[in-house]
Design a protein around this motif. Structure first.
Motif, mmCIF file in Angstrom:
data_model
loop_
_atom_site.group_PDB
_atom_site.id
_atom_site.type_symbol
_atom_site.label_atom_id
_atom_site.label_comp_id
_atom_site.label_asym_id
_atom_site.label_seq_id
_atom_site.Cartn_x
_atom_site.Cartn_y
_atom_site.Cartn_z
ATOM 1 N N THR A 1 30.121 55.614 36.172
ATOM 2 C CA THR A 1 29.161 54.718 36.809
ATOM 3 C C THR A 1 29.879 53.561 37.498
ATOM 4 O OG1 THR A 1 28.885 53.374 34.815
ATOM 5 C CG2 THR A 1 27.382 55.266 35.105
ATOM 6 N N MET A 2 31.186 53.470 37.272
ATOM 7 C CA MET A 2 32.014 52.428 37.898
ATOM 8 C C MET A 2 33.392 53.031 38.142
ATOM 9 S SD MET A 2 33.308 48.724 36.332
ATOM 10 C CE MET A 2 31.671 48.056 36.057
ATOM 11 N N ASN A 3 34.037 52.591 39.221
ATOM 12 C CA ASN A 3 35.397 53.045 39.491
ATOM 13 C C ASN A 3 36.298 51.855 39.775
ATOM 14 O OD1 ASN A 3 36.874 55.673 39.837
ATOM 15 N ND2 ASN A 3 37.581 54.580 41.653
ATOM 16 N N LEU A 4 37.435 51.834 39.104
ATOM 17 C CA LEU A 4 38.450 50.786 39.278
ATOM 18 C C LEU A 4 39.766 51.473 39.608
ATOM 19 C CD1 LEU A 4 37.540 48.618 36.145
ATOM 20 C CD2 LEU A 4 36.847 48.219 38.526
ATOM 21 N N GLN A 5 39.850 52.026 40.815
ATOM 22 C CA GLN A 5 40.986 52.855 41.214
ATOM 23 C C GLN A 5 42.322 52.184 40.924
ATOM 24 O OE1 GLN A 5 40.883 54.479 45.192
ATOM 25 N NE2 GLN A 5 43.100 54.600 45.284
ATOM 26 N N GLY A 6 43.136 52.870 40.127
ATOM 27 C CA GLY A 6 44.514 52.467 39.914
ATOM 28 C C GLY A 6 44.740 51.266 39.010
ATOM 29 N N PHE A 7 43.700 50.725 38.371
ATOM 30 C CA PHE A 7 43.915 49.566 37.499
ATOM 31 C C PHE A 7 44.798 49.953 36.325
ATOM 32 C CE2 PHE A 7 41.213 47.009 39.903
ATOM 33 C CZ PHE A 7 41.178 45.725 39.374
ATOM 34 N N THR A 8 45.801 49.121 36.064
ATOM 35 C CA THR A 8 46.718 49.295 34.939
ATOM 36 C C THR A 8 46.967 47.923 34.320
ATOM 37 O OG1 THR A 8 48.762 48.883 36.183
ATOM 38 C CG2 THR A 8 47.904 51.162 36.207
ATOM 39 N N MET A 9 47.775 47.881 33.294
ATOM 40 C CA MET A 9 48.164 46.598 32.704
ATOM 41 C C MET A 9 49.039 45.800 33.675
ATOM 42 S SD MET A 9 46.599 46.102 29.900
ATOM 43 C CE MET A 9 47.489 44.743 29.150
ATOM 44 N N ASN A 10 49.601 46.450 34.685
ATOM 45 C CA ASN A 10 50.432 45.762 35.679
ATOM 46 C C ASN A 10 49.631 45.199 36.851
ATOM 47 O OD1 ASN A 10 52.839 46.243 34.282
ATOM 48 N ND2 ASN A 10 52.987 48.291 35.171
ATOM 49 N N THR A 11 48.341 45.484 36.899
ATOM 50 C CA THR A 11 47.490 44.939 37.957
ATOM 51 C C THR A 11 47.423 43.423 37.787
ATOM 52 O OG1 THR A 11 46.194 46.979 38.021
ATOM 53 C CG2 THR A 11 45.166 45.002 38.955
ATOM 54 N N ARG A 12 47.530 42.712 38.912
ATOM 55 C CA ARG A 12 47.502 41.244 38.868
ATOM 56 C C ARG A 12 46.222 40.726 38.221
ATOM 57 N NH1 ARG A 12 48.429 41.941 44.339
ATOM 58 N NH2 ARG A 12 46.466 40.861 44.734
ATOM 59 N N GLU A 13 46.352 39.653 37.473
ATOM 60 C CA GLU A 13 45.199 39.032 36.811
ATOM 61 C C GLU A 13 44.120 38.647 37.825
ATOM 62 O OE1 GLU A 13 43.001 37.700 33.478
ATOM 63 O OE2 GLU A 13 44.706 39.050 33.672
ATOM 64 N N SER A 14 44.535 38.177 39.002
ATOM 65 C CA SER A 14 43.569 37.785 40.027
ATOM 66 C C SER A 14 42.695 38.973 40.456
ATOM 67 C CB SER A 14 44.278 37.177 41.235
ATOM 68 O OG SER A 14 45.159 38.130 41.826
ATOM 69 N N GLU A 15 43.230 40.176 40.422
ATOM 70 C CA GLU A 15 42.443 41.366 40.769
ATOM 71 C C GLU A 15 41.425 41.689 39.680
ATOM 72 O OE1 GLU A 15 42.718 43.570 43.978
ATOM 73 O OE2 GLU A 15 42.781 41.383 44.017
ATOM 74 N N TYR A 16 41.777 41.447 38.435
ATOM 75 C CA TYR A 16 40.804 41.617 37.357
ATOM 76 C C TYR A 16 39.634 40.659 37.562
ATOM 77 C CZ TYR A 16 43.538 44.817 34.527
ATOM 78 O OH TYR A 16 44.202 45.920 34.070
#
Length: 181
Positions: A59-74
């Motif tokens: 119901t939601m997609n967060l393409q490519g999110f990992t623990m290395n994704t910048r905090e600002s993107e979260y």
């Protein structure tokens, strides 16, 4: 999805809790909100529409999110998509903001940056929300629900800033919505 990543995503989804009283929890079963990190970009179904989606589909997609994704993107992406899950529409589709967008500049811009055809640009950017569907906050280009739109596609040559996190107007909108439930 690793446990630390699930917890990080959940933490950002629950940033809405302070304003709307809704909290999200992990489940071992099939939840209402089902998140994919696969291809397809960032998106979420709107509000209770998530209950219409077959349980084997996200119901939601967060393409490519990992623990290395910048905090600002979260802050920007997870909180935006969670806003949709909670029923929040795109803020940039308020009549006042749509009026600032030049369609003849928007079509080529979104084709080159997102791969969208005219119909998708119309649906995602150029079709203003019905004023009667808005509960009572003014248009806010700094809302987390507002796309960042560059000056090159606006009629006034000024960008539509777009939100980077949940702001006071988002909180007010959530509180109004909470009062109407």
């Amino acid at each position: 999805t690793p446990a630390d990543l699930r917890a990080r995503i959940l933490e950002h989804m629950n940033a809405w809790n302070a304003t709307c009283g809704m909290s999200f929890v992990l489940t071992n079963g099939t939840g209402d909100v089902r998140i994919s990190r696969g291809a397809g970009g960032f998106w979420s179904y709107l509000g209770t529409d998530i209950r219409l989606i077959p349980t084997h589909r996200p119901t939601m997609n967060l393409q490519g999110f990992t623990m290395n994704t910048r905090e600002s993107e979260y802050h920007r992406v997870v909180r935006h998509e969670t806003g949709h899950t909670l029923g929040f529409p795109h803020e940039h589709m308020r009549r006042e903001l749509v009026a600032r967008i030049d369609p003849q500049r928007a079509y080529p811009y979104f084709r080159s940056t997102q791969g969208w055809d005219r119909a998708m640009v119309d649906a995602q950017v150029l079709t203003a929300l019905d004023d009667a569907s808005i509960l009572g906050t003014p248009a806010d280009q700094d809302s987390i629900m507002c796309y960042q739109l560059p000056s090159q596609i606006t009629v006034d040559g000024q960008p539509i800033r777009g939100g980077l996190d949940i702001n006071a107007t988002d909180a007010d909108f959530a509180e109004i919505g909470r009062a109407h439930v």
